[in-house]
Design an enzyme around this catalytic site. Sequence first.
Site, short mmCIF file in Angstrom:
data_model
loop_
_atom_site.label_atom_id
_atom_site.label_comp_id
_atom_site.label_asym_id
_atom_site.label_seq_id
_atom_site.Cartn_x
_atom_site.Cartn_y
_atom_site.Cartn_z
N ASN A 14 0.84 -1.21 0.00
CA ASN A 14 0.00 0.00 0.00
C ASN A 14 0.87 1.25 0.00
OD1 ASN A 14 -3.09 -0.38 0.25
ND2 ASN A 14 -2.23 -2.02 1.47
N ARG A 66 4.25 -0.61 27.63
CA ARG A 66 3.41 -0.17 26.50
C ARG A 66 3.29 1.36 26.52
NH1 ARG A 66 1.45 -1.90 21.54
NH2 ARG A 66 2.16 -3.93 22.19
N HIS A 110 -8.67 -0.82 5.39
CA HIS A 110 -9.07 -2.11 5.97
C HIS A 110 -9.51 -3.02 4.82
CE1 HIS A 110 -10.49 -4.97 8.95
NE2 HIS A 110 -11.60 -5.09 8.23
C1 GRF Z 1 -3.25 -4.90 3.71
O1 GRF Z 1 -3.96 -6.07 3.37
C2 GRF Z 1 -4.19 -3.93 4.40
O2 GRF Z 1 -5.53 -4.09 4.04
C3 GRF Z 1 -4.06 -4.31 5.84
O3 GRF Z 1 -2.71 -4.73 6.02
C4 GRF Z 1 -2.20 -5.16 4.78
C5 GRF Z 1 -0.94 -4.36 4.52
O4 GRF Z 1 -0.29 -4.84 3.43
N1 GRF Z 1 -4.38 -3.19 6.68
P1 GRF Z 1 1.00 -4.00 2.90
O5 GRF Z 1 1.99 -3.92 4.04
O6 GRF Z 1 0.51 -2.64 2.49
O7 GRF Z 1 1.48 -4.81 1.74
#
Ligand code: GRF
Length: 208
Positions: A14, A66, A110
């Site tokens: 992402n 934490r 998500h």
């Molecule tokens: C993705 O599937 C996203 O939906 C979730 O975590 C994953 C991250 O993948 N929140 P990347 O690290 O971006 O490849």
Amino acid sequence: MLRVLVMVSGGGTNLQAILDAVSTQKITNTEIVGVISNNKNAYALERAKAFKIPTSCISPKDFDSREAFYENLLEAVDTYNPDLIVLAGFLVVIPKAMIQKYRNCIINIHPSLIPAFSGKGFYGLKVHEEALNRGVKVVGATVHFVDEGTDTGSILLQKAVEVHPNDTPETLQKRVMKNAEWEILPEAIDLIANGKVKIEKGHTIITE
Ligand code: GRF
């Protein structure tokens, strides 16, 4: 120019979609000012370095509590002076102090059509396993603002993806990432960067 900080934990596909979108001007008026990971082995950090973007690694393992981890995490976030924080596969619960300080300035991707398959325990492959177990015909991804709940903040963008008869959790996850996540997360950043998003009565409104 919108100052965007991206927070990651894993492969960073992402993040890569965001970096590519900025390079090709699919995202305008935006500067990716930094990448923070809780995992020093996250390949996402390599992706950031390839684009000469400053990185920080704040790992819970390096702190006695934490609370100490949360304090240092928020300090690290503040050093980048972000206008928008993008959680791109960031697997750490965001501290309340950070949500309060950056109210309506944190978005998350998500891998489901919230409210389906969302909330505590729904992340990664589990989301897709549950979708296949339930026999749904359509899945997808959601970009939402982050509040004190889990996947409960106001929804900004969603994109649907069809389930194929022979899908496995892995093939479904890949198609949701490729056909939905990597599209709507950059689009969400571009909308925010160009002043096209407002939140009224807890719902987002996109103005063209
Ligand atoms: C993705 O599937 C996203 O939906 C979730 O975590 C994953 C991250 O993948 N929140 P990347 O690290 O971006 O490849």
